[in-house]
Design a protein around this motif. Structure first.
Motif, PDB file in Angstrom:
ATOM      1  N   VAL A  59      86.596  54.310 -26.866  1.00 21.98           N
ATOM      2  CA  VAL A  59      86.266  53.370 -27.942  1.00 21.98           C
ATOM      3  C   VAL A  59      86.130  54.089 -29.294  1.00 21.98           C
ATOM      4  O   VAL A  59      86.675  53.620 -30.302  1.00 21.98           O
ATOM      5  CB  VAL A  59      84.994  52.573 -27.586  1.00 21.98           C
ATOM      6  CG1 VAL A  59      84.533  51.727 -28.761  1.00 21.98           C
ATOM      7  CG2 VAL A  59      85.257  51.687 -26.367  1.00 21.98           C
TER       8      VAL A  59
ATOM      9  N   ARG B 188      88.333  53.118 -32.524  1.00 25.57           N
ATOM     10  CA  ARG B 188      87.724  52.670 -33.783  1.00 25.57           C
ATOM     11  C   ARG B 188      88.350  53.413 -34.957  1.00 25.57           C
ATOM     12  O   ARG B 188      88.665  52.833 -35.997  1.00 25.57           O
ATOM     13  CB  ARG B 188      86.215  52.926 -33.732  1.00 25.57           C
ATOM     14  CG  ARG B 188      85.441  51.816 -33.047  1.00 25.57           C
ATOM     15  CD  ARG B 188      83.976  51.853 -33.445  1.00 25.57           C
ATOM     16  NE  ARG B 188      83.251  52.784 -32.573  1.00 25.57           N
ATOM     17  CZ  ARG B 188      82.337  52.406 -31.685  1.00 25.57           C
ATOM     18  NH1 ARG B 188      82.034  51.123 -31.536  1.00 25.57           N
ATOM     19  NH2 ARG B 188      81.704  53.284 -30.953  1.00 25.57           N
TER      20      ARG B 188
ATOM     21  N   GLN C  64      88.352  49.861 -37.262  1.00 28.00           N
ATOM     22  CA  GLN C  64      87.542  48.668 -36.971  1.00 28.00           C
ATOM     23  C   GLN C  64      86.205  49.105 -36.389  1.00 28.00           C
ATOM     24  O   GLN C  64      86.106  50.173 -35.783  1.00 28.00           O
ATOM     25  CB  GLN C  64      88.247  47.781 -35.935  1.00 28.00           C
ATOM     26  CG  GLN C  64      89.598  47.247 -36.377  1.00 28.00           C
ATOM     27  CD  GLN C  64      89.486  46.199 -37.454  1.00 28.00           C
ATOM     28  OE1 GLN C  64      88.582  45.366 -37.426  1.00 28.00           O
ATOM     29  NE2 GLN C  64      90.391  46.253 -38.421  1.00 28.00           N
ATOM     30  N   LYS C  65      85.187  48.258 -36.574  1.00 28.00           N
ATOM     31  CA  LYS C  65      83.889  48.550 -35.981  1.00 28.00           C
ATOM     32  C   LYS C  65      83.918  48.292 -34.481  1.00 28.00           C
ATOM     33  O   LYS C  65      83.414  49.058 -33.677  1.00 28.00           O
ATOM     34  CB  LYS C  65      82.799  47.670 -36.616  1.00 28.00           C
ATOM     35  CG  LYS C  65      82.291  48.216 -37.935  1.00 28.00           C
ATOM     36  CD  LYS C  65      81.146  47.339 -38.441  1.00 28.00           C
ATOM     37  CE  LYS C  65      80.984  47.542 -39.956  1.00 28.00           C
ATOM     38  NZ  LYS C  65      80.464  46.351 -40.619  1.00 28.00           N
ATOM     39  N   LYS C  66      84.501  47.152 -34.123  1.00 24.88           N
ATOM     40  CA  LYS C  66      84.602  46.789 -32.720  1.00 24.88           C
ATOM     41  C   LYS C  66      86.056  46.870 -32.272  1.00 24.88           C
ATOM     42  O   LYS C  66      86.962  46.755 -33.105  1.00 24.88           O
ATOM     43  CB  LYS C  66      84.067  45.365 -32.483  1.00 24.88           C
ATOM     44  CG  LYS C  66      82.554  45.248 -32.602  1.00 24.88           C
ATOM     45  CD  LYS C  66      82.115  43.813 -32.751  1.00 24.88           C
ATOM     46  CE  LYS C  66      82.347  42.987 -31.503  1.00 24.88           C
ATOM     47  NZ  LYS C  66      81.242  43.072 -30.555  1.00 24.88           N
ATOM     48  N   THR C  67      86.257  47.024 -30.989  1.00 27.99           N
ATOM     49  CA  THR C  67      87.642  47.071 -30.494  1.00 27.99           C
ATOM     50  C   THR C  67      87.793  46.080 -29.341  1.00 27.99           C
ATOM     51  O   THR C  67      88.633  46.258 -28.464  1.00 27.99           O
ATOM     52  CB  THR C  67      88.014  48.479 -30.001  1.00 27.99           C
ATOM     53  OG1 THR C  67      87.314  48.753 -28.776  1.00 27.99           O
ATOM     54  CG2 THR C  67      87.680  49.531 -31.023  1.00 27.99           C
ATOM     55  N   ASP C  68      86.937  45.063 -29.312  1.00 33.42           N
ATOM     56  CA  ASP C  68      86.996  44.115 -28.196  1.00 33.42           C
ATOM     57  C   ASP C  68      88.174  43.146 -28.370  1.00 33.42           C
ATOM     58  O   ASP C  68      88.915  43.210 -29.347  1.00 33.42           O
ATOM     59  CB  ASP C  68      85.679  43.354 -28.050  1.00 33.42           C
ATOM     60  CG  ASP C  68      85.389  42.490 -29.264  1.00 33.42           C
ATOM     61  OD1 ASP C  68      86.195  42.491 -30.210  1.00 33.42           O
ATOM     62  OD2 ASP C  68      84.347  41.816 -29.271  1.00 33.42           O
ATOM     63  N   ARG C  69      88.335  42.283 -27.398  1.00 32.16           N
ATOM     64  CA  ARG C  69      89.535  41.470 -27.365  1.00 32.16           C
ATOM     65  C   ARG C  69      89.697  40.596 -28.609  1.00 32.16           C
ATOM     66  O   ARG C  69      90.792  40.496 -29.168  1.00 32.16           O
ATOM     67  CB  ARG C  69      89.596  40.592 -26.117  1.00 32.16           C
ATOM     68  CG  ARG C  69      90.921  39.826 -26.089  1.00 32.16           C
ATOM     69  CD  ARG C  69      91.213  39.177 -24.774  1.00 32.16           C
ATOM     70  NE  ARG C  69      90.029  38.592 -24.208  1.00 32.16           N
ATOM     71  CZ  ARG C  69      89.736  38.663 -22.926  1.00 32.16           C
ATOM     72  NH1 ARG C  69      90.545  39.282 -22.102  1.00 32.16           N
ATOM     73  NH2 ARG C  69      88.653  38.081 -22.479  1.00 32.16           N
ATOM     74  N   ASP C  70      88.597  39.944 -29.014  1.00 30.24           N
ATOM     75  CA  ASP C  70      88.691  39.067 -30.187  1.00 30.24           C
ATOM     76  C   ASP C  70      89.178  39.843 -31.406  1.00 30.24           C
ATOM     77  O   ASP C  70      90.022  39.362 -32.168  1.00 30.24           O
ATOM     78  CB  ASP C  70      87.330  38.429 -30.474  1.00 30.24           C
ATOM     79  CG  ASP C  70      87.017  37.326 -29.474  1.00 30.24           C
ATOM     80  OD1 ASP C  70      87.942  36.970 -28.700  1.00 30.24           O
ATOM     81  OD2 ASP C  70      85.886  36.837 -29.452  1.00 30.24           O
ATOM     82  N   THR C  71      88.635  41.044 -31.593  1.00 36.20           N
ATOM     83  CA  THR C  71      89.063  41.890 -32.712  1.00 36.20           C
ATOM     84  C   THR C  71      90.548  42.215 -32.599  1.00 36.20           C
ATOM     85  O   THR C  71      91.296  42.134 -33.588  1.00 36.20           O
ATOM     86  CB  THR C  71      88.245  43.201 -32.714  1.00 36.20           C
ATOM     87  OG1 THR C  71      86.863  42.878 -32.658  1.00 36.20           O
ATOM     88  CG2 THR C  71      88.554  44.017 -33.955  1.00 36.20           C
TER      89      THR C  71
ATOM     90  N   ARG D   9      94.861  47.355 -21.769  1.00 38.11           N
ATOM     91  CA  ARG D   9      93.513  47.138 -21.228  1.00 38.11           C
ATOM     92  C   ARG D   9      93.548  46.265 -19.983  1.00 38.11           C
ATOM     93  O   ARG D   9      92.834  46.512 -19.014  1.00 38.11           O
ATOM     94  CB  ARG D   9      92.632  46.455 -22.281  1.00 38.11           C
ATOM     95  CG  ARG D   9      92.156  47.369 -23.382  1.00 38.11           C
ATOM     96  CD  ARG D   9      90.636  47.315 -23.480  1.00 38.11           C
ATOM     97  NE  ARG D   9      90.132  48.262 -24.446  1.00 38.11           N
ATOM     98  CZ  ARG D   9      89.634  47.922 -25.645  1.00 38.11           C
ATOM     99  NH1 ARG D   9      89.576  46.635 -25.992  1.00 38.11           N
ATOM    100  NH2 ARG D   9      89.183  48.831 -26.458  1.00 38.11           N
TER     101      ARG D   9
END
Length: 598
Positions: free
Chosen positions: A270, A274, A279-286, A305
């Motif tokens: 992660v 980043r 980006q701050k987050k790397t989750d799916r929505d991002t 992923r």
DNA sequence: CCGCATAGCCC
DNA sequence: GTACGGGCTATGCGGG
């Protein structure tokens, strides 16, 4: 007493025969996985003194110690008649484990379970730990914890002498390096502790008015034990193929990402991602947002992923956990949740992806030759139970007249059916405007407005929410429809009480159905193999579908509620590929199935 | 080796 | 004024 010859053993069996129809039973084993090679090394037994004047007599029978004197393993079968008797009870701590380890030795267990761990969970589901030693030291002024650590020291020393590993995870498995006389006191201590706790919890449950539920959860334990033993059949070839393909796709996708980034990186890290994606987050929505902005890495990473998830969590795990007949035996944990739902681990078959393309994992769960898989799930169990509690006319009417609840909701509030469906689910969890806004992808004020209209239509829900919370706050507990309690400590928040009431209520429905079904299916060749909260999966012999399916439906719809409970069935050769079973005037119509070939 | 954080799967 | 219920697992990473 250490049983180190036949004479002592026969004397002990005589005590069993003439004593009360129950014994405390605890095995020492070489490890925690009876389905994949770990074996019993000794048996600890306590024969209670029913007059209560003495704590009872304890025994330890060694069979597979690596040092000292064992009894020959065939002497294990002398216990068989005492384990195969449904008139006798087995008192234990997490009996599922001891029963599995016993049945692996080809000794069937038909004793009634009396599992003290389940009593502890009934009495207080908030315990930090349900370990025997923990409960013992907490409630019994016992020094068992000390005895245990002493034993561990001994084992450590012994293993060192032998030049073995001292990894603490392996210690339990190395208990057999000690001669029986060193293990016996510890093993006998455990059955003694179990018996003391049994008496303690008998009293606690009586005071709480919960004692009648102990036999019920013990019966549940018996059916869950049978389900774990049966396990689920995996298609091993397909699993291997899928794993290879997933690995290959991972490689390809990493290669493409590596090209774009221009240097080596770890796509699983992660912090690195980043940095790369800024980006701050790397989750799916991002990542989805980035992909829409034409970021070239984001879509690749999303797919990468997915393959990592599916390969690591499911395919590799299945291959690891399969026994030699390609079955996996998940751990269905009876005390894993505060709401009385089951939890599932090794592997977590309750969380298999239900998706398509990348996520075709349920296809791997297949019916054995001569069988089909049948799945029944309740139609909106939570909302129906909610309707039962709230007595809202709208809900009662909709369910009594088999209307489309989500469409009705949508029409009344002026939203789409999809939004209504999501709102209905969220309501059961007790969401607020923020959660709902997130769920529906709308603004918080819009969500607040929507909730207002929703509650205006269904005034009973808000009322149930507050009365549940009031009851939980005042009494520090709230009863499910079965009488089972959700307890709240002084410091616990109570705003989830309605959610617990509903979730726990459905879990109780499942417990009751599974227990009845277990009895109903005895003597048939059909098996329950899995419970996924509001769904039950079965293996049904081809030719018996009609009879079995009717029985399942009848049991799953038999509840004393003000709304009908409806169970819907599906059938297929794999879990990922099922067709609905139609019911016409109560008669099931079994759809034609094709063996799919890939 | 362990605990925490992040991510992601289910009902 | 507030607040999305209940689980399990993999991986990385930094502590000891």
């Amino acid at each position: 007493m250490l049983i180190d010859n036949d004479e002592k053993y026969l004397a002990m069996l005589d005590r069993l025969r003439t004593g009360p129809p129950l014994m405390v039973y605890d095995l020492e084993t070489s490890g925690l996985d009876p389905f994949r090679g770990d074996r019993l090394i000794g048996v600890a037994i306590l024969i209670p003194d029913m007059s209560g004047e003495t704590p009872g007599e304890t025994f330890y029978i060694p069979f597979r110690h690596l040092a000292g004197t064992n009894l020959p393993i065939d002497r294990l079968y002398w216990l068989a008649p005492f384990l195969a008797d449904p008139q006798r009870s087995l008192v234990g701590f997490n009996l599922k484990f001891d029963v599995h380890s016993t049945e692996i030795e080809r000794i069937p267990v038909f004793n009634r379970h009396m599992d003290v761990m389940l009593a502890a969970h009934l009495a207080n589901e908030n315990e930090l730990s349900f370990a025997l030693k923990h409960l013992g030291t907490k409630y019994l002024e016992s020094s068992a914890a000390d005895a245990e650590s002493e034993l561990m020291q001994k084992i450590k020393k012994k293993v060192k002498e032998l030049g073995g590993s001292t990894a603490s995870a392996k210690l339990k498995g190395e208990m057999r390096v000690l001669p029986p006389e060193h293990v016996a006191p510890y093993a006998e201590q455990d059955v003694y502790l179990t018996w003391q706790l049994a008496r303690f919890y008998q009293e606690v449950l009586t005071k709480q008015g919960l004692l009648h539920l102990w036999p019920e959860v013990n019966a549940y334990s018996e059916t869950i034990t049978a389900m774990e033993r049966r396990g689920v059949l995996i298609d091993p070839e397909r699993c291997k193929r899928n794993l290879e393909y997933a690995k290959q796709r991972q490689e390809e996708l990493y290669g493409q990402m590596r090209q774009i980034v221009g240097k080596d990186f770890n796509p699983n890290s992660v912090p690195q991602l980043r940095e790369i994606l800024k980006q701050k987050k790397t989750d799916r929505d991002t990542l989805i947002k980035l992909a829409q902005l034409k970021n070239p890495i984001a879509p690749l990473l999303l797919e990468y992923r997915a393959w990592v998830k599916v390969a690591g969590t499911y395919y590799e795990e299945f291959l690891k956990l399969m026994d030699d007949s390609y079955r996996i035996h998940p751990n269905l944990n009876l005390i894993g949740t505060i709401s009385s739902r089951l939890s599932c681990s090794r592997p977590n078959l309750q969380a298999l992806p239900r998706g398509t393309d990348v996520y075709r994992v349920r296809d791997l769960v297949i019916a054995p030759p001569g069988y089909v898989l049948v799945s029944f799930d309740w139609n909106q169990a939570e909302l129906r139970l909610l309707a039962h509690y709230t007595k809202d006319e709208f809900l009662l009417d909709a369910y009594r007249h088999q209307k489309d609840i989500h469409q009705e909701t949508a029409d009344r509030i002026g939203i789409t059916r999809t939004q209504a469906k999501r709102t209905n689910f969220s309501i059961v969890y007790g969401v607020g405007k923020i959660g709902l806004a997130e769920e529906l992808g709308i603004s918080v004020p819009e969500a607040a407005q929507l909730l207002e209209r929703y509650h205006a239509m269904l005034p009973g829900i808000r009322k149930l929410y507050s009365t549940s919370e009031q009851i939980a706050t005042r009494n520090r507990q709230i009863p499910m429809w079965t009488g089972r309690l959700r307890h709240y400590r002084e410091e616990d928040p109570t705003h989830r009480a309605m959610s617990h009431l509903i979730q726990g209520g459905v879990a109780e429905m499942a417990r009751i159905a599974l227990t009845k079904l277990h009895r109903r299916l005895e003597g048939t060749r059909a098996y329950q193999i899995l419970q996924i909260h509001d769904e039950i999966l079965f293996e049904v012999p081809i030719g018996q579908e009609i009879e079995i399916v009717k029985a399942i439906k009848a049991i799953m719809e038999d509840y004393p509620f003000d709304v009908p409970i409806v169970a819907e069935g599906k059938i297929g050769y794999s879990w990922g590929n099922m067709k609905p079973i139609d019911f016409r005037d109560g008669e099931p119509v079994i759809p034609k199935l094709e063996r799919e070939n890939v």
